[in-house]
Scaffold this motif. Structure first.
Motif: not given
Length: 625
Positions: A131-133, A200-201, A210-212, A623-625
Motif C-alpha cells: 500500500a505504501v508503495q 484501508p481496513d 493516510a490512504v483514506t 453513505a457507506t464509504s
C-alpha cells in the motif's frame, strides 16, 4: 537363536521372552558431535536471520515514518498549489510544485530497496508495504506528470496567457498543451483507481487513515484534471480552430421563471472563427413562434409544459432538461433563419453581473449607469418600472447584453477574472451549454454546463451514487413577478434503510415579497390576461425524485396535497400550482425514497433565481464509504 551382530537381547528378570532392539537405534540415541555441530550451525543461522529480519524491519519501519512525513506534507501542498494556480500566482505555484515534487521523490525513494523486498514476504507486512508503495508511486506521478500539465493549462487563462489580441484569442498554446493535459488526467484517474483498490481496513490504523485522506485528495485532483481535460478538448474547436462556428445565445430573464432560469427574452447569434467571437445578429425571442410544434412533444411533456414548449422560443426552457431546450431552440431558429448553428449557450443577468465585476460598468442609451451591483435588479425589475413601452424592454435587454459582450470581445477585463466568475455562475446553473456535435456534447453532458436532467450522479469509484432531487419553477402569472419570489429548500435525511436506500423529507418554501399595494407596479409586471389578481404570484412547482426513487407523499402544513404525477425522462415528478398573495408564504413537504444504490449525500438541482436560493441539509449521511 543367536542374536545377530546388529541386535542385542534383553532378558527381563521375570523370565519373560527376551526383547530385541537395534544397535543402530541405540547408537542413534546418542547424538554424534558432527550432528550437534550441524544443528548448532542451523540455529545460529536462524538466529542471525531473525536478527537480520528484525534489523530490516526496523529499517523499513524508519522508512515508513519518513514516507508518512513526506506524504503528509505533499497532501497539504496539493490544494495549496491548486489555489495558487487558480489565483494566477505563478511564482508561488512554481515554488510549491517544486516542493511537492521533492517530497514525492523522497517518499518514493524511501519506499524501495532490497530491505523492502525482503520484509514484504512476511504476510503481516505485505499488504501494508504494498500500500505504501502504491501510494508513493501515485503521488510521484501526480507531482511529476499531472500537476505540471494542469498548471501549464491553467496558466493560459492567466494574465498574458489565454488573453485576447485585437479581439482574438490565440488558440495555439491551448492546442499545443492539450495532449499533455489529456494524458495527465488519464494518469490521475488510473492512480485514483489504484488508490481506491486499497482496502484501508486491511492496513494498520495510521496507514489506513493516510490512504483514506490521500484518496480524498486524489478524488478532488481528479475532478480538477477531468475538467481541464474537457476544457482543452472543447475550447479550441468550439472557438473555431477547425472552422467557423455559430451559436445561439439565450439571455434568460429570472423575473419570469422558467425551469432552467427564466424566460429567454433575447436571442443573440454569435459566430466564432480561429479564436475570434463576434455578434452576428440579435433578435427578440417573440420573433420565433410557430403554429405547429417544431419537434414531437411527448405525453409527459405535453401534460407538464404544454405544446408551447415546442412552438415558442420564450417557452423552450419550461423543461429542466437543457439539451432538450437547446434542440427546440435550434429547431425554432431554423424555421425563421437558414443559418445553421453549432450549439446553444444560455446565461442570465446574474452572469452579466459577474462579468461586469471584471470589465467594469457600462452606460446604456437610456437608464442609469449599470454596475455589477445594480445590473441584476435593474434588468429584471427596474427597467419595467422606468420604461412604459413593453416593446422597449426586450430592446433594452438586447442592447445591454450586446454592449457588455462587445466589451468582453474587445478585450475589456482580464480573462483570469472573467473565467472564475463564469465558473461560479456555472456551478449555480446560470451558464448552460449544448453542442450540436455529438463528440463535444458527450464531453459536456456530465458537467455542470450540460444542464442535463438526471436523477443521480456517481459518488466515487466504488459504484455508489448520490441521489439528485430536482426542484423547478415555471411562471404561471404571465408577468414579471418572479422578481418578488424568494425560495428556500431544506433536505432532511429521515432514515437509512436496510437495502441501501434512504428516506428523505424535502421542504420547499416559497415567499412573496411583492408590494402590499399592487397599484405601484405596471400591468406588464403583475401579469397580462387577467390570469391572477394583480400582485399575486402564480407558480408551477415541479419536484423530481431521484432515478429509481419515488415520492411517497406531499403535504402542506401537515395536510395532504393533491399533485399532478408524471414520469418524465424516467423520473417520477410531482407538479403543484401555487398562488401567493403579497407577503404570503407556503411550504410544501415531500417524502422521497431513493433507490438502493443511492446512499450518498443528496444533491439539489433547482431553478436559479434573481437571488440565491437558501438551502440546508439535515441528518447524517447514509453513505457507506
Amino acid at each position: 537363536m543367536r542374536a545377530t551382530d546388529d541386535e542385542t537381547t534383553d532378558r527381563p528378570d521375570d523370565g519373560a521372552a527376551p526383547r530385541t532392539r537395534s544397535r543402530r537405534s541405540a547408537r542413534g540415541a546418542r547424538m554424534s558431535p558432527r550432528a550437534r555441530r550441524t544443528i548448532t550451525t542451523v540455529l545460529v543461522v536462524l538466529g542471525c536471520l531473525v536478527v537480520v529480519l528484525v534489523g530490516l524491519g526496523v529499517w523499513v519501519a524508519r522508512d515508513v515514518l519518513a514516507v508518512r512525513d513526506d506524504l503528509t506534507v505533499a497532501a497539504d501542498l496539493v490544494p495549496e498549489l491548486e489555489q495558487q494556480v487558480e489565483d494566477g500566482a505563478q511564482d508561488e505555484a512554481a515554488a510549491t510544485l517544486e516542493a511537492l515534487q521533492q517530497r514525492a521523490a523522497s517518499a518514493r525513494e524511501s519506499s524501495t530497496g532490497v530491505h523492502w523486498s525482503v520484509v514484504s514476504v512476511l504476510p503481516v507486512a505485505r499488504p501494508n508495504l504494498q500500500a505504501v508503495q502504491v501510494v508513493t508511486e501515485v503521488v510521484d506521478s501526480l507531482a511529476v506528470d499531472a500537476l505540471p500539465a494542469f498548471a501549464d493549462a491553467a496558466r493560459l487563462a492567466g494574465p498574458g496567457g489565454f488573453a485576447q489580441t485585437d479581439g482574438r484569442v490565440d488558440l495555439g498554446p491551448l492546442v499545443e498543451v492539450a495532449p499533455r493535459v489529456v494524458a495527465a488526467d488519464a494518469a490521475v484517474q488510473a492512480g485514483l483507481d489504484d488508490m481506491v483498490a486499497l482496502d484501508p481496513d486491511e492496513l494498520v490504523g495510521p496507514l489506513g487513515d493516510a490512504v483514506t485522506e490521500l484518496t480524498d485528495v486524489m478524488a478532488e485532483v481528479g475532478s480538477t484534471t477531468a475538467t481541464a481535460s474537457r476544457a482543452v478538448r472543447l475550447a479550441p474547436p468550439m472557438l473555431g480552430s477547425e472552422g467557423p462556428r455559430r451559436y445561439l445565445l439565450l439571455v434568460q430573464n429570472n423575473a419570469e421563471p422558467r425551469a432552467t432560469g427564466g424566460l429567454p427574452g433575447s436571442v443573440i447569434l454569435l459566430s466564432a472563427e480561429d479564436g475570434r467571437v463576434t455578434i452576428e445578429d440579435q433578435r427578440p425571442a417573440s420573433e420565433f413562434q410557430s403554429d405547429t410544434t417544431v419537434l414531437d412533444v411527448g405525453e409527459a411533456e405535453r401534460a407538464l409544459f404544454g405544446e408551447d414548449l415546442a412552438r415558442k422560443m420564450a417557452d423552450v426552457n419550461f423543461t429542466p432538461d437543457f439539451p432538450r431546450t437547446a434542440e427546440l431552440a435550434v429547431a425554432l431558429w431554423a424555421q425563421k433563419d437558414d443559418r445553421a448553428v453549432d450549439g446553444v449557450l444560455s446565461i442570465d443577468p446574474v452572469v452579466l453581473a459577474g462579468i461586469m465585476g471584471a470589465t467594469g460598468p457600462i452606460d446604456p442609451p437610456v437608464g442609469p449607469r449599470l454596475t455589477s451591483d445594480n445590473v441584476v435588479d435593474y434588468l429584471i425589475n427596474g427597467v419595467y418600472l422606468d420604461i412604459a413601452d413593453p416593446d422597449q424592454h426586450d430592446v433594452f435587454f438586447q442592447v445591454v447584453a450586446a454592449q457588455l459582450f462587445q466589451e468582453v470581445l474587445a478585450g475589456a477585463g482580464e480573462i483570469s477574472k472573467i473565467i472564475p466568475a463564469l465558473a461560479q455562475s456555472a456551478r449555480e446553473g446560470r451558464v448552460l451549454l449544448w453542442s450540436a456535435h455529438p463528440e463535444e456534447q458527450e464531453l459536456l453532458a456530465p458537467t455542470v454546463l450540460g444542464g442535463e436532467l438526471v436523477g443521480s450522479v456517481a459518488a466515487g469509484q466504488d459504484g455508489e451514487r448520490r441521489p439528485v432531487v430536482g426542484i423547478f419553477l415555471n411562471d404561471g402569472t404571465a408577468g414579471k413577478m418572479g422578481y418578488y419570489l424568494d425560495r428556500s429548500v431544506t433536505t432532511t435525511v429521515l432514515e437509512c434503510l436496510a437495502d441501501g436506500s434512504q428516506r428523505l423529507r424535502v421542504d420547499v418554501s416559497l415567499t412573496s415579497t411583492a408590494p402590499v399595494d399592487p397599484g405601484v407596479l405596471p400591468q406588464y409586471v403583475t401579469g397580462v390576461g387577467g390570469i391572477v389578481t394583480p400582485g399575486d404570484v402564480r407558480t408551477n412547482l415541479l419536484v423530481y425524485a431521484p432515478d429509481g426513487g419515488r415520492i411517497e407523499d406531499v403535504t402542506a402544513g401537515g395536510n395532504p396535497v393533491g399533485v399532478q404525477s408524471q414520469l418524465h425522462e424516467e423520473l417520477f415528478v410531482a407538479g403543484i400550482t401555487t398562488l401567493l398573495s403579497p407577503g404570503a408564504s407556503q411550504t410544501f413537504s415531500y417524502t422521497i425514497v431513493t433507490s438502493p444504490s443511492q446512499g450518498g449525500d443528496v444533491i439539489l438541482r433547482f431553478t436559479p433565481g434573481p437571488r440565491d436560493t437558501r438551502t440546508q441539509l439535515r441528518g447524517a449521511s447514509c453513505a457507506t464509504s
